[in-house]
Scaffold this motif. Sequence first.
Motif, short mmCIF file in Angstrom:
data_model
loop_
_atom_site.label_atom_id
_atom_site.label_comp_id
_atom_site.label_asym_id
_atom_site.label_seq_id
_atom_site.Cartn_x
_atom_site.Cartn_y
_atom_site.Cartn_z
N THR A 1 7.01 -19.89 4.22
CA THR A 1 6.00 -19.17 5.00
C THR A 1 4.68 -19.93 5.01
O THR A 1 4.01 -20.01 6.04
CB THR A 1 5.85 -17.74 4.43
N TYR B 1 15.66 -17.71 17.09
CA TYR B 1 14.77 -17.06 16.12
C TYR B 1 15.35 -15.70 15.70
O TYR B 1 15.31 -15.34 14.53
CB TYR B 1 13.39 -16.80 16.74
N GLU B 2 15.84 -14.95 16.69
CA GLU B 2 16.34 -13.59 16.40
C GLU B 2 17.47 -13.62 15.39
O GLU B 2 17.52 -12.82 14.45
CB GLU B 2 16.84 -12.90 17.68
N GLU C 1 9.62 -14.88 11.01
CA GLU C 1 8.78 -13.97 11.83
C GLU C 1 7.58 -14.71 12.40
O GLU C 1 7.26 -14.60 13.58
CB GLU C 1 8.27 -12.80 10.98
N GLY D 1 16.90 -12.07 6.74
CA GLY D 1 16.64 -10.71 6.24
C GLY D 1 17.82 -10.14 5.49
O GLY D 1 17.69 -9.17 4.73
N LYS E 1 -0.10 -10.93 2.10
CA LYS E 1 0.02 -11.22 3.54
C LYS E 1 -1.07 -12.22 3.92
O LYS E 1 -2.21 -12.12 3.46
CB LYS E 1 -0.21 -9.94 4.34
N LEU F 1 16.27 -14.67 12.02
CA LEU F 1 15.53 -13.56 11.41
C LEU F 1 16.50 -12.59 10.72
O LEU F 1 16.30 -12.18 9.59
CB LEU F 1 14.78 -12.84 12.53
N GLU F 2 17.57 -12.25 11.41
CA GLU F 2 18.55 -11.33 10.84
C GLU F 2 19.24 -11.96 9.63
O GLU F 2 19.40 -11.33 8.59
CB GLU F 2 19.61 -10.91 11.86
N MET G 1 8.53 -17.28 15.06
CA MET G 1 8.86 -16.63 16.33
C MET G 1 7.59 -16.21 17.05
O MET G 1 7.42 -16.41 18.25
CB MET G 1 9.74 -15.42 16.00
N ARG G 2 6.67 -15.62 16.27
CA ARG G 2 5.44 -15.11 16.88
C ARG G 2 4.59 -16.24 17.46
O ARG G 2 4.03 -16.11 18.53
CB ARG G 2 4.64 -14.31 15.84
N ILE H 1 12.28 -14.77 5.17
CA ILE H 1 12.23 -14.02 6.43
C ILE H 1 10.85 -14.09 7.08
O ILE H 1 10.72 -14.22 8.30
CB ILE H 1 12.71 -12.56 6.24
N ARG H 2 9.81 -14.04 6.27
CA ARG H 2 8.47 -14.02 6.87
C ARG H 2 8.15 -15.32 7.58
O ARG H 2 7.39 -15.35 8.54
CB ARG H 2 7.43 -13.71 5.80
#
Length: 427
Positions: free
Chosen positions: A172, A214-215, A234, A222, A129, A218-219, A237-238, A230-231
């Motif tokens: 990422t 983004y949503e 995330e 994922g 991470k 993300l799906e 989006m953040r 996927i990360r």
Amino acid sequence: MLVVQKYGGSSVATLERIHNCAARCLATAREGHRLLVVVSAMSGETNRLIALANSLSRPAGTPESAGPYVAPSIRTPEHERELDQLVATGEVVSASLLAMAIQQAGGTAVSLVGRQLGMQTDRSFGRAKILGVDRARIDAELDAGAIVVCAGFQGTDAKGDTTTLGRGGSDTSAVALAAALNADVCEILTDVDGVYTTDPRIVPTARKLERLSYEEMLELAGQGAKVLQIRSVELAMRYGVHVHVRTSFDDRPGTMIVPEEPAMESILVSGVALERNEAKVTLVGVPDVPGVVAKIFAAMAALDIVVDMIIQNAGADGRADVTFTVPEAELDRATAALGTVQFGESAPTITSDRAICKISIVGLGMRTHAGVAAKAFGLLAGEGINVQMVSTSEIKISVVVHERYGELALRVLHDGFGLGSGGPAAV
Ligand code: ADP
Ligand code: ASP
Ligand code: MG
């Protein structure tokens, strides 16, 4: 502007393509932008390195054709440290080559690997991470007028050891660097010209999307659409990173990943994804009393195995059946661990099935429209495809089917929801 461009494995697969990337980088820099580039390993290289390490533990006499073999006994933290150190070299090679190619074309470039580029992570080898980005070195190089070419997929922990971010992790790296540097755009340059309604390699009628929330991304990410890790979605989006997925082979615009817009809710299904790398575990005859299911999933959590779908059926005589899915690569560890769980006087029968896959349909419109599941099941039934498991979220429905039907189910759902022919179908 500050631009981040990420070139995926296929974009740096050959020296010729690396020269093309260099030309593209120079063109961006000549427009007056500050440019940070993130590269993946040359296509196939990460797999080659992993296979090399796995071959070390192949028992004598096991044929190569039996696939990579990792003896559970060697999956130690020490082994995982070495594996990260090994696989991170793929990106080191492509970053250096691209920096040289830019220099040879008359530009100024410097390549930076995990430690040098300030990508600080924890020590979870293989799935590290990101804790933060120390941007001092990058800023200094950009200020000096260089195109900064960063090795993707890697970081460094507090001890200075090399870590990697998981398969597809260069996406990422790119988004994290774009967020840390407040970049104006993060371009993900790949071998498709954008995000499609489904994998265009499998479904020829797939359509390119101009914008996607983004949503939804993300799906889709994922659920198996590997175009973005996927990360990365995330993080984007953040931190509100503007992500533009486009091809590195020409200048056509691709797909913008954006915050949700009101009109998007009127679209029932935006995309469909196929995940092949899951396996199913079934325990028949589990004592139907409080705490037993907790034991099963505690055993999975203790091994850090991510469980996806779960179904429990109340059976007869105080016994129940529990079925769940795990990543296929973790199946052997999962079943071995379940064999050691204490269930009381009569243990359940444990079976597993690798021959499954998961298809997911995703769309913001599902929040406000009923009947999507009914339509999906009807479409599958029309082809004689049996649904083994189902799960839903606010904007997604996933079904597990026999792997033999995966591509057919993907096509049937994609075309059945009108995705290929230029518009959503009514329920
Ligand atoms: P890179 O090496 O550039 O990171 P990847 O192979 O990781 O590229 O991702 C790009 C691939 O993702 C495409 O070639 C395509 O086959 C696949 N893919 C899966 N789902 C989708 C989708 N919905 N839209 C576009 N590409 C997709
Ligand atoms: N090279 C790594 C992989 O193949 C990371 C990436 O390409 O994003 O998973
Ligand atoms: Mg990728």
